[in-house]
Scaffold this motif. Structure first.
Motif, PDB file in Angstrom:
ATOM      1  N   SER A 185      45.823  32.217  70.479  1.00 35.50           N
ATOM      2  CA  SER A 185      47.001  32.127  69.616  1.00 35.50           C
ATOM      3  C   SER A 185      46.624  31.343  68.367  1.00 35.50           C
ATOM      4  N   ALA A 239      48.163  28.688  65.609  1.00 35.51           N
ATOM      5  CA  ALA A 239      49.250  27.751  65.314  1.00 35.51           C
ATOM      6  C   ALA A 239      49.094  27.247  63.892  1.00 35.51           C
ATOM      7  N   CYS A 299      50.076  24.638  60.930  1.00 31.84           N
ATOM      8  CA  CYS A 299      50.568  23.273  60.739  1.00 31.84           C
ATOM      9  C   CYS A 299      51.245  23.173  59.382  1.00 31.84           C
ATOM     10  N   TYR A 326      48.866  19.575  69.614  1.00 26.02           N
ATOM     11  CA  TYR A 326      49.158  20.992  69.854  1.00 26.02           C
ATOM     12  C   TYR A 326      49.874  21.114  71.194  1.00 26.02           C
ATOM     13  N   SER A 377      50.832  23.461  74.084  1.00 26.39           N
ATOM     14  CA  SER A 377      50.442  24.767  74.625  1.00 26.39           C
ATOM     15  C   SER A 377      51.634  25.541  75.176  1.00 26.39           C
ATOM     16  N   GLY A 399      53.290  26.412  71.381  1.00 27.49           N
ATOM     17  CA  GLY A 399      52.364  26.881  70.357  1.00 27.49           C
ATOM     18  C   GLY A 399      52.568  26.226  69.007  1.00 27.49           C
ATOM     19  N   THR A 400      53.150  25.035  68.983  1.00 23.30           N
ATOM     20  CA  THR A 400      53.433  24.339  67.731  1.00 23.30           C
ATOM     21  C   THR A 400      52.462  23.178  67.531  1.00 23.30           C
ATOM     22  N   VAL A 401      52.302  22.779  66.284  1.00 25.90           N
ATOM     23  CA  VAL A 401      51.401  21.696  65.910  1.00 25.90           C
ATOM     24  C   VAL A 401      52.196  20.624  65.176  1.00 25.90           C
TER      25      VAL A 401
END
Length: 409
Positions: free
Chosen positions: A123, A125, A127, A158, A160, A163-165
């Protein structure tokens, strides 16, 4: 009074339950409600502990949508107690995680090694919270499903699940090529440095407070060291030992000269334990913790050796013992030179050795071999139960210079 029941008494009892036709009061109709009114309690009104009990039982695929319900739910899903409940319920799975930085964000890949046909799930991600900084020498440390990518001047978290940072606070002392490990839900870093300075400060990061602080100073300064943690002890392994020196005169030498010793820091007592060394010397190029042991991969210029250190302090009498294990079966085209880097990750009862070629074009040019059949990275799995190696799926091509860790999700 007699306790016996005769027919006369029974007849009187039955008659007393039937309505009397001549009695008007007995003919008043009785209204039966098909759906009696009930008090409805919304789940949002539950206290935090009960709400967490409910949320901890949802499937992993539903967690991303739960975090978007409200700030309260998002806060509870980030709490250590939520992870504790899912772990107790057996709903967390351990997976091998690899992450690398690109201009547009972070490429993340997860490999579930317990699957019948393990394959990487990749995936991207993005930022949006600020400059992600230079991640070329970043280290990764996982706390549950969240991976902290720690570099010299930036820290990214991150998730999991979603899926965001998110950008987090950077280390107090900017450093690269340092040791990192997780102990009791907190991240510890030691060694490494920036420019000509190598620091002895050991920092602790509290993810709940998003704060770094210095907890001790190491007796020996190390550059290019590796971290692991077992039973509350932070192991700082290998690297270039600086001693009383405050500068590294040659960056090239500092990057590739490794020692075979390790320092042990007891996090709870804030004390340094007696130093240990890997038998047979060599350069420690990778290390990790798994099932109560520290596993070390050492390079001897033309071959690799694989060692296990008993790190269990429970009174079994084996603490501190070294055992040599079967070496990883690397393909013939892989040479042990400066272009090859290794990472070790403990995933339940497996040890994953990830081999990454730092610059494949340079390697091909110097070796004179064609590109055919040469992968930029490969993954080998060591089973700590039967002592055998097997090859897993290679890292995806877009994952370069990967930082690796074990995630629970």
């Amino acid at each position: 009074m007699s306790e016996s029941c005769n027919s006369r008494h029974f007849s009187w009892l039955m008659k007393s339950c039937l309505p009397n036709p001549s009695d008007a009061k007995s003919l008043v109709p009785i209204h039966h409600h098909a759906n009696p009114p009930a008090t409805v309690t919304p789940i949002s009104s539950l206290p935090d502990d009960l709400l967490l009990e409910c949320l901890s039982r949802v499937p992993s695929s539903s967690i991303p949508s739960l975090t978007a319900v409200c700030r309260r739910w998002s806060r509870l899903l980030l709490s250590p107690y939520f992870l504790h409940l899912r772990r107790r319920l057996g709903l967390l799975r351990h997976s091998l995680f690899a992450i690398s930085a690109v201009d547009s964000g972070l490429f993340a890949a997860v490999l579930q090694i317990q699957s019948e046909v393990p394959s990487w799930r990749v995936s991207l991600a993005v930022c949006n919270d600020g400059d992600q900084g230079s991640l070329s020498h970043a280290r990764a440390a996982a706390i549950g499903p969240r991976v902290y990518v720690v570099s010299r001047n930036a820290v990214l978290r991150y998730d999991s699940w979603t899926g965001t940072v998110a950008v987090r606070s950077p280390m107090i002392f900017p450093r690269k090529k340092f040791a990192i490990a997780v102990v009791s839900g907190k991240i510890y870093v030691a060694g490494g440095g920036g420019g000509s300075e190598v620091t002895a400060a050991v920092e602790e990061y509290d993810p709940e407070r998003n704060r770094w602080e210095v907890v001790t100073h190491a007796a020996r300064k190390r550059y290019g060291c590796i971290g692991a943690a077992v039973d509350g002890v932070f192991y700082v392994i290998g690297g270039l030992k600086i001693g009383n020196e405050t500068s590294v005169t040659s960056r090239g030498t500092a990057a590739h000269v490794y020692a075979s010793s390790m320092d042990l820091f007891d996090v709870r007592s804030r004390q340094w334990l007696r130093s240990r060394s890997v038998p047979g010397g060599g350069c420690v190029v990778a290390a990790c913790a798994a099932v109560g042991h520290v596993y070390v991969l050492s390079s001897h210029a033309v071959e690799l050796s694989f060692w296990r250190f008993d790190a269990r302090r429970g009174g079994g009498g084996g603490f501190g013992e070294w055992t040599r294990l079967k070496s990883p079966p690397l393909p013939a085209q892989v040479r042990l030179d400066g272009t090859v880097r290794f990472s070790c990750v403990g995933v339940e009862d497996k040890v994953a050795v990830v081999q990454v070629v730092g610059c494949i074009d340079d390697l091909l040019r110097r070796s004179g071999r064609s590109e055919r059949g040469l992968r930029e990275s490969l993954v080998l799995l060591y089973d700590t139960v039967d002592g055998e190696w097997r090859r897993a799926a290679d890292l995806p091509e877009m994952i370069t210079r990967a930082a690796c860790a074990c995630v629970e999700w």
